[in-house]
Motif scaffolding. Structure first.
Motif, PDB file in Angstrom:
ATOM      1  N   THR A  98      39.599  41.392  55.247  1.00  0.00           N
ATOM      2  CA  THR A  98      40.276  41.938  54.061  1.00  0.00           C
ATOM      3  C   THR A  98      39.285  42.798  53.283  1.00  0.00           C
ATOM      4  N   LEU A  99      39.744  43.967  52.870  1.00  0.00           N
ATOM      5  CA  LEU A  99      38.918  44.809  51.990  1.00  0.00           C
ATOM      6  C   LEU A  99      39.525  44.783  50.596  1.00  0.00           C
ATOM      7  N   VAL A 100      38.704  44.387  49.631  1.00  0.00           N
ATOM      8  CA  VAL A 100      39.140  44.437  48.240  1.00  0.00           C
ATOM      9  C   VAL A 100      38.491  45.659  47.595  1.00  0.00           C
ATOM     10  N   VAL A 101      39.314  46.534  47.053  1.00  0.00           N
ATOM     11  CA  VAL A 101      38.789  47.733  46.398  1.00  0.00           C
ATOM     12  C   VAL A 101      38.982  47.544  44.891  1.00  0.00           C
ATOM     13  N   ALA A 102      37.885  47.436  44.185  1.00  0.00           N
ATOM     14  CA  ALA A 102      37.953  47.234  42.733  1.00  0.00           C
ATOM     15  C   ALA A 102      37.743  48.581  42.048  1.00  0.00           C
ATOM     16  N   VAL A 103      38.696  48.969  41.215  1.00  0.00           N
ATOM     17  CA  VAL A 103      38.609  50.271  40.552  1.00  0.00           C
ATOM     18  C   VAL A 103      38.407  50.046  39.061  1.00  0.00           C
ATOM     19  N   SER A 104      37.326  50.561  38.518  1.00  0.00           N
ATOM     20  CA  SER A 104      37.054  50.351  37.097  1.00  0.00           C
ATOM     21  C   SER A 104      36.161  51.466  36.555  1.00  0.00           C
ATOM     22  N   GLN A 105      36.687  52.215  35.628  1.00  0.00           N
ATOM     23  CA  GLN A 105      35.887  53.272  35.011  1.00  0.00           C
ATOM     24  C   GLN A 105      34.587  52.697  34.454  1.00  0.00           C
ATOM     25  N   SER A 106      34.735  51.701  33.585  1.00  0.00           N
ATOM     26  CA  SER A 106      33.566  51.150  32.882  1.00  0.00           C
ATOM     27  C   SER A 106      32.693  50.312  33.810  1.00  0.00           C
ATOM     28  N   GLY A 107      33.327  49.739  34.825  1.00  0.00           N
ATOM     29  CA  GLY A 107      32.599  48.836  35.721  1.00  0.00           C
ATOM     30  C   GLY A 107      32.294  47.509  35.072  1.00  0.00           C
ATOM     31  N   GLU A 108      32.936  47.212  33.948  1.00  0.00           N
ATOM     32  CA  GLU A 108      32.641  45.938  33.281  1.00  0.00           C
ATOM     33  C   GLU A 108      33.886  45.229  32.761  1.00  0.00           C
ATOM     34  N   ASP A 111      38.431  41.025  33.733  1.00  0.00           N
ATOM     35  CA  ASP A 111      39.332  40.533  34.776  1.00  0.00           C
ATOM     36  C   ASP A 111      38.985  41.113  36.140  1.00  0.00           C
ATOM     37  N   THR A 112      38.619  42.374  36.160  1.00  0.00           N
ATOM     38  CA  THR A 112      38.291  43.024  37.436  1.00  0.00           C
ATOM     39  C   THR A 112      37.044  42.389  38.040  1.00  0.00           C
ATOM     40  N   LEU A 113      36.084  42.135  37.174  1.00  0.00           N
ATOM     41  CA  LEU A 113      34.841  41.518  37.625  1.00  0.00           C
ATOM     42  C   LEU A 113      35.089  40.103  38.154  1.00  0.00           C
ATOM     43  N   ALA A 114      35.900  39.349  37.433  1.00  0.00           N
ATOM     44  CA  ALA A 114      36.205  37.980  37.872  1.00  0.00           C
ATOM     45  C   ALA A 114      36.932  38.004  39.213  1.00  0.00           C
ATOM     46  N   ALA A 115      37.812  38.998  39.380  1.00  0.00           N
ATOM     47  CA  ALA A 115      38.565  39.098  40.633  1.00  0.00           C
ATOM     48  C   ALA A 115      37.628  39.423  41.800  1.00  0.00           C
ATOM     49  N   GLY A 134      25.157  51.483  38.162  1.00  0.00           N
ATOM     50  CA  GLY A 134      24.494  50.204  37.897  1.00  0.00           C
ATOM     51  C   GLY A 134      25.347  49.218  37.112  1.00  0.00           C
ATOM     52  N   SER A 135      26.623  49.512  36.932  1.00  0.00           N
ATOM     53  CA  SER A 135      27.502  48.606  36.166  1.00  0.00           C
ATOM     54  C   SER A 135      27.741  47.328  36.968  1.00  0.00           C
ATOM     55  N   PRO A 136      28.227  46.273  36.321  1.00  0.00           N
ATOM     56  CA  PRO A 136      28.454  45.023  37.058  1.00  0.00           C
ATOM     57  C   PRO A 136      29.340  45.202  38.293  1.00  0.00           C
ATOM     58  N   VAL A 137      30.390  46.016  38.199  1.00  0.00           N
ATOM     59  CA  VAL A 137      31.244  46.222  39.378  1.00  0.00           C
ATOM     60  C   VAL A 137      30.430  46.851  40.507  1.00  0.00           C
ATOM     61  N   PRO A 356      42.647  55.410  19.560  1.00  0.00           N
ATOM     62  CA  PRO A 356      43.933  54.780  19.216  1.00  0.00           C
ATOM     63  C   PRO A 356      43.719  53.379  18.631  1.00  0.00           C
ATOM     64  N   ARG A 357      44.634  53.005  17.759  1.00  0.00           N
ATOM     65  CA  ARG A 357      44.514  51.686  17.118  1.00  0.00           C
ATOM     66  C   ARG A 357      44.561  50.566  18.186  1.00  0.00           C
ATOM     67  N   ASN A 358      43.943  49.502  17.889  1.00  0.00           N
ATOM     68  CA  ASN A 358      43.995  48.255  18.690  1.00  0.00           C
ATOM     69  C   ASN A 358      43.353  48.325  20.076  1.00  0.00           C
ATOM     70  N   LEU A 359      42.833  49.462  20.462  1.00  0.00           N
ATOM     71  CA  LEU A 359      42.284  49.586  21.822  1.00  0.00           C
ATOM     72  C   LEU A 359      40.768  49.743  21.803  1.00  0.00           C
ATOM     73  N   ALA A 360      40.140  49.214  22.847  1.00  0.00           N
ATOM     74  CA  ALA A 360      38.696  49.399  23.008  1.00  0.00           C
ATOM     75  C   ALA A 360      38.444  50.126  24.321  1.00  0.00           C
ATOM     76  N   LYS A 361      37.359  50.840  24.412  1.00  0.00           N
ATOM     77  CA  LYS A 361      37.075  51.617  25.629  1.00  0.00           C
ATOM     78  C   LYS A 361      36.833  50.692  26.823  1.00  0.00           C
ATOM     79  N   SER A 362      36.123  49.605  26.594  1.00  0.00           N
ATOM     80  CA  SER A 362      36.040  48.696  27.731  1.00  0.00           C
ATOM     81  C   SER A 362      36.393  47.280  27.272  1.00  0.00           C
ATOM     82  N   VAL A 363      37.061  46.584  28.167  1.00  0.00           N
ATOM     83  CA  VAL A 363      37.645  45.276  27.826  1.00  0.00           C
ATOM     84  C   VAL A 363      36.833  44.212  28.543  1.00  0.00           C
ATOM     85  N   THR A 364      35.797  43.748  27.854  1.00  0.00           N
ATOM     86  CA  THR A 364      34.860  42.831  28.500  1.00  0.00           C
ATOM     87  C   THR A 364      35.182  41.356  28.238  1.00  0.00           C
TER      88      THR A 364
END
Ligand code: M6R
Length: 366
Positions: A98-108, A111-115, A134-137, A356-364
């Motif tokens: 199985t190949l898991v492809v993790a896509v993440s702009q921030s790399g941090e 949920d993506t990291l945990a997956a 060099g991001s965690p992803v 935008p209100r309520n949003l952060a650039k990366s969701v760590t």
């Protein structure tokens, strides 16, 4: 810092031709082989892959929807796309092939990291697509493709999305080549057409500003808007709706156009904006007939349509044109008008498009 643009979002949208070019530099050898040496997997390991999961969140998840079409279409490998927050809490079928492809702009993204961590424990090969070196992803994957978007400042992803789609297209081409489903000649031709999208995006940026403004005027006072399309057009629609929600706070939903009559058409009343991605493809006629049904109920129909398509003039209240491209590459071009539309509606509604209100650039955090 904004390079003469009024906001980072517009600056970053305009960087997209460069992102396409930079992401593709050096990726095809003179012999016509795809060159992704950071893959971290041998040719044998690649050839053995019999299942792909693309895991991601938000806009990156939408890039995954596009990848599913490409990987299944070209390489014929069954591919699932899943929100990382779902994938990590269920028990997906994972084997060493199985190949898991993790896509993440921030790399941090948490949920993506945990997956990724979970998938590796279960024995999957993990491949990362990220914008941050060099991001965690990147560190926790077996291999990585870096999107060449450079730093993205606006909270709403635009250029990094295009970088992700181009990178995932390269991965799909590589898998197809390894699986002998694509000849060198075909790969060369597709790669050239992929490269041409840089110019095609530029054409949209240079010529469609007025059309985008007109479309935005039809949306700005609405309570809600519906995005529809089929195939790649559906995937693009999901991203278009997310972008509009994020930056303009206008409620928007996206549906595969064929689902309209199973419920969402009940929403349509006079003046309701329906934004369709109806570029030329095998399902073009089907989408047009869905749009006629919307039109008959009084919807304001805004269409992202292929240059030269005159048939659409009969039903569209507003048309934003994109150059003719092979359907598999349509996300790279047809997403751009929807990014511009979201921004324009937000500006007309007086919103801060970069923050935008309520949003952060990366969701760590979860
Ligand atoms: O950094 P990531 O790609 O992992 O981020 C995923 C989402 O949080 C992100 O795409 C979000 O949806 C953006 N605000 C979209 O514009």
């Amino acid at each position: 810092e904004k390079g003469g643009y009024p906001d980072f979002m517009l600056k970053e949208i305009h960087e997209q031709p460069r992102v396409v070019r930079d992401t593709l530099v050096g990726r095809m050898t003179p012999a016509g082989e795809l060159d992704i040496d950071e893959l971290g997997l041998s040719l044998e390991e690649l050839n053995d892959i019999d299942r792909v999961y693309v895991i991601a969140c938000g806009t990156s998840y939408h890039a995954g929807l596009i990848a599913k079409n490409l990987i299944e279409g070209w390489a014929r490998i069954p591919t699932e796309v899943e929100a990382a927050s779902e994938f990590r809490y269920r028990n997906p079928i994972i084997t060493p092939t199985t190949l898991v492809v993790a896509v993440s702009q921030s790399g941090e993204t948490a949920d993506t990291l945990a997956a990724i961590r979970d998938a590796r424990i279960k024995g999957a090969k993990v491949f990362g697509i990220t914008n941050v070196v060099g991001s965690p992803v990147a560190r926790e994957s077996d291999g990585v493709i870096y999107t060449k978007a450079n730093k993205e400042i606006a909270v709403a992803s635009t250029k990094s999305f295009i970088g992700q789609v181009v990178s995932l297209t390269l991965l799909a081409l590589l898998l197809a080549q390894v699986k002998y489903r694509l000849t060198t000649k075909q790969a060369r031709m597709l790669f050239r057409e992929l490269s041409d999208t840089a110019e095609q995006i530029q054409w949209i940026l240079d010529t469609q500003t007025e059309a985008v403004h007109e479309a935005a005027l039809l949306c700005k006072d609405a309570q809600s808007a519906l995005f529809v399309g089929r195939g790649m057009g559906a995937a693009i629609s999901y991203e278009g709706a997310l972008k509009l929600k994020e930056v303009s706070y206008l409620h928007a939903e996206a549906y595969a156009a064929g689902e309209m009559k199973h419920g969402p058409i009940a929403l349509i009343d006079p003046g309701f904006p329906v934004i369709a991605v109806a570029t030329k493809s095998a399902t073009y006629d089907k989408t047009v007939s869905n749009l006629m049904e919307c039109k008959a109920r009084g919807a304001k129909v805004i269409v992202v349509a292929t240059e030269g398509d005159e048939e659409i003039n009969k039903i569209a209240d507003c048309i934003i044109r994109v150059p003719a491209v092979r359907d598999v590459f349509s996300p790279i071009t047809a997403s751009v008008p929807l990014q511009l539309l979201a921004r324009e509606v937000a500006i007309l509604r007086g919103c801060d498009v970069d923050q935008p209100r309520n949003l952060a650039k990366s969701v760590t955090v979860e």
